[in-house]
Design a protein around this motif. Structure first.
Motif, short mmCIF file in Angstrom:
data_model
loop_
_atom_site.label_atom_id
_atom_site.label_comp_id
_atom_site.label_asym_id
_atom_site.label_seq_id
_atom_site.Cartn_x
_atom_site.Cartn_y
_atom_site.Cartn_z
N GLN A 16 0.83 -1.21 0.00
CA GLN A 16 0.00 0.00 0.00
C GLN A 16 0.86 1.26 0.00
OE1 GLN A 16 -3.16 0.36 -0.42
NE2 GLN A 16 -3.88 -1.75 -0.21
N ASP A 17 1.96 1.23 0.73
CA ASP A 17 2.84 2.39 0.79
C ASP A 17 3.54 2.61 -0.55
OD1 ASP A 17 4.02 4.51 2.56
OD2 ASP A 17 5.89 3.52 1.97
N LEU A 18 4.03 1.54 -1.15
CA LEU A 18 4.69 1.65 -2.45
C LEU A 18 3.68 2.06 -3.54
CD1 LEU A 18 7.05 -1.47 -2.38
CD2 LEU A 18 7.75 0.94 -2.33
N PHE A 19 2.48 1.50 -3.45
CA PHE A 19 1.41 1.85 -4.39
C PHE A 19 1.16 3.35 -4.38
CE2 PHE A 19 -2.98 2.76 -5.42
CZ PHE A 19 -3.31 1.90 -6.45
N LYS A 20 1.04 3.92 -3.17
CA LYS A 20 0.77 5.35 -3.03
C LYS A 20 1.93 6.17 -3.57
CE LYS A 20 -1.75 8.81 -1.59
NZ LYS A 20 -3.07 9.12 -2.22
N LYS A 21 3.15 5.73 -3.32
CA LYS A 21 4.31 6.49 -3.78
C LYS A 21 4.46 6.44 -5.29
CE LYS A 21 6.89 6.23 0.54
NZ LYS A 21 7.96 5.57 1.32
N ILE A 22 4.07 5.34 -5.89
CA ILE A 22 4.11 5.25 -7.35
C ILE A 22 2.99 6.11 -7.95
CG2 ILE A 22 3.76 3.71 -9.32
CD1 ILE A 22 5.16 1.52 -7.66
N GLU A 23 1.81 6.03 -7.35
CA GLU A 23 0.66 6.80 -7.83
C GLU A 23 0.93 8.30 -7.77
OE1 GLU A 23 -3.43 8.04 -5.81
OE2 GLU A 23 -3.34 5.88 -6.17
N THR A 24 1.57 8.75 -6.70
CA THR A 24 1.79 10.19 -6.49
C THR A 24 3.14 10.66 -7.02
OG1 THR A 24 2.61 9.76 -4.25
CG2 THR A 24 0.26 10.27 -4.49
N LEU A 25 3.84 9.79 -7.72
CA LEU A 25 5.10 10.14 -8.39
C LEU A 25 6.25 10.44 -7.44
CD1 LEU A 25 3.72 12.44 -11.26
CD2 LEU A 25 3.98 9.95 -11.23
N VAL A 26 6.16 9.90 -6.23
CA VAL A 26 7.35 9.91 -5.39
C VAL A 26 8.42 9.08 -6.08
CG1 VAL A 26 8.32 9.20 -3.16
CG2 VAL A 26 6.05 10.25 -3.26
N TYR A 27 7.98 7.94 -6.65
CA TYR A 27 8.83 7.15 -7.54
C TYR A 27 8.35 7.44 -8.96
CZ TYR A 27 10.33 4.53 -3.42
OH TYR A 27 10.85 4.17 -2.20
N ASP A 157 -9.11 -0.49 -9.74
CA ASP A 157 -7.77 -1.06 -9.93
C ASP A 157 -7.07 -0.46 -11.15
OD1 ASP A 157 -7.98 -2.60 -7.70
OD2 ASP A 157 -8.49 -4.45 -8.75
N GLU A 158 -7.81 -0.30 -12.23
CA GLU A 158 -7.24 0.25 -13.45
C GLU A 158 -6.98 1.75 -13.33
OE1 GLU A 158 -6.33 -0.92 -16.67
OE2 GLU A 158 -6.22 -2.78 -15.54
N TYR A 159 -7.77 2.42 -12.51
CA TYR A 159 -7.72 3.87 -12.52
C TYR A 159 -6.43 4.45 -11.95
CZ TYR A 159 -10.11 8.20 -13.45
OH TYR A 159 -10.47 9.40 -14.02
N VAL A 160 -5.63 3.63 -11.28
CA VAL A 160 -4.35 4.11 -10.77
C VAL A 160 -3.47 4.62 -11.91
CG1 VAL A 160 -3.28 1.82 -10.84
CG2 VAL A 160 -2.34 3.58 -9.33
N HIS A 161 -3.62 4.05 -13.09
CA HIS A 161 -2.81 4.49 -14.24
C HIS A 161 -3.23 5.89 -14.69
CE1 HIS A 161 -1.02 0.51 -14.56
NE2 HIS A 161 -2.23 0.02 -14.39
N VAL A 162 -4.53 6.17 -14.60
CA VAL A 162 -5.02 7.51 -14.91
C VAL A 162 -4.55 8.49 -13.83
CG1 VAL A 162 -7.07 8.96 -15.18
CG2 VAL A 162 -7.03 6.67 -16.16
N LYS A 163 -4.57 8.06 -12.59
CA LYS A 163 -4.15 8.94 -11.49
C LYS A 163 -2.68 9.32 -11.63
CE LYS A 163 -7.51 7.66 -7.94
NZ LYS A 163 -7.69 7.05 -6.60
N ARG A 164 -1.85 8.38 -12.07
CA ARG A 164 -0.44 8.72 -12.28
C ARG A 164 -0.32 9.80 -13.35
NH1 ARG A 164 4.24 4.90 -13.12
NH2 ARG A 164 2.98 3.73 -14.60
N TRP A 165 -1.07 9.65 -14.43
CA TRP A 165 -1.08 10.65 -15.49
C TRP A 165 -1.59 11.98 -14.96
CZ3 TRP A 165 0.21 13.29 -19.41
CH2 TRP A 165 -0.69 14.05 -20.16
N LYS A 166 -2.66 11.93 -14.19
CA LYS A 166 -3.24 13.17 -13.66
C LYS A 166 -2.27 13.87 -12.71
CE LYS A 166 -7.36 15.16 -11.64
NZ LYS A 166 -8.71 14.94 -11.09
N ASN A 167 -1.61 13.10 -11.85
CA ASN A 167 -0.64 13.71 -10.94
C ASN A 167 0.52 14.32 -11.71
OD1 ASN A 167 -1.88 13.23 -8.45
ND2 ASN A 167 -1.15 11.14 -8.38
N PHE A 168 0.80 13.74 -12.86
CA PHE A 168 1.86 14.29 -13.70
C PHE A 168 1.43 15.62 -14.31
CE2 PHE A 168 5.93 12.88 -15.43
CZ PHE A 168 6.18 13.86 -16.38
N GLU A 169 0.22 15.66 -14.86
CA GLU A 169 -0.23 16.89 -15.51
C GLU A 169 -0.46 18.00 -14.50
OE1 GLU A 169 -4.34 17.46 -16.32
OE2 GLU A 169 -4.71 15.33 -16.49
#
Length: 227
Positions: A16-27, A157-169
């Motif tokens: 869960q911690d790694l998931f959040k860090k990937i989603e929010t672009l910490v990684y 589950d799939e929407y994490v990929h959109v969230k990564r894009w959104k956090n990027f933009e």
């Protein structure tokens, strides 16, 4: 540095911690993550870490290369595009139904109240997490209005990929202001019961892969798989 404060961490908690860090672009996309370093950070065994990595791999958030290591997956823009297509299809149907409501007063009140929250967030210290929560609430109001508030959660589950894009933009502050303007156009269309304007505004708002293609083609192509 050990972040577990003496607490034994499970593979699920590490995941869960790694998931959040990937989603929010910490990684960042394409970044190598060291198993050795992560074991030290979390104070866990490689067995526990690899169980967490397996879950991330299942969601295609990391890619494991034999003899090379584990890397955060690039953002697949075709995948993002497909997920947003599903989301827009659902929301366009909701908006179509809303246009036939005899009274949209309460819905408009909720939507405008939500925009006020968004403006407060960007007028003070911007928090991407708080803004995303407010943005999600705006769209949830539309779905709730037609009794389908939980539909978009089916994409969780799939929407994490959109969230990564959104956090990027959202690294560009102007995007916060544009999103608010998009939301206002949707509200105006609902108030005026103008289905064509509403459809156009919602499409413009959600079709970020087309609207912001310069980000992944010209500005930062190293983080993306092109559609």
């Amino acid at each position: 540095m050990n972040i577990n404060n003496g607490k034994f961490l499970t593979a699920e908690e590490v995941y869960q911690d790694l998931f959040k860090k990937i989603e929010t672009l910490v990684y960042m996309p394409g970044e190598r993550i060291s198993e050795h370093d992560l074991c030290e950070v979390y104070g866990i065994s490689r067995h526990i870490l690899r169980n967490a990595i397996t879950q991330l791999k299942t969601l295609e958030l990391v890619t494991v290369y034999p003899q090379r290591g584990t890397y955060v997956s690039l953002i697949d823009m075709k995948r993002v595009e497909d997920i947003l297509f599903i989301r827009e299809s659902v929301e366009q149907e909701a908006l179509h139904r809303i246009m036939h409501f005899s009274d949209t007063t309460e819905l408009i009140r909720k939507l405008e109240e939500n925009i006020s929250v968004q403006k407060k967030i960007i007028n003070h210290e911007i928090s991407i997490d708080r803004f995303n929560e407010a943005d999600t609430a705006f769209h949830r109001n539309l779905m709730d209005a037609v009794g389908r508030g939980n539909v978009l959660s089916l994409l969780k589950d799939e929407y994490v990929h959109v969230k990564r894009w959104k956090n990027f933009e959202l690294r560009d502050q102007e995007r916060f202001e544009q999103i608010i303007r998009d939301h206002q156009l949707i509200i105006d269309a609902v108030r005026e019961k103008h289905p064509v304007a509403g459809r156009k505004a919602l499409h413009q708002h959600l079709d970020t892969v087309t609207n912001l293609k310069n980000v992944y083609i010209d500005i930062s192509p190293e983080y993306f798989i092109l559609p």
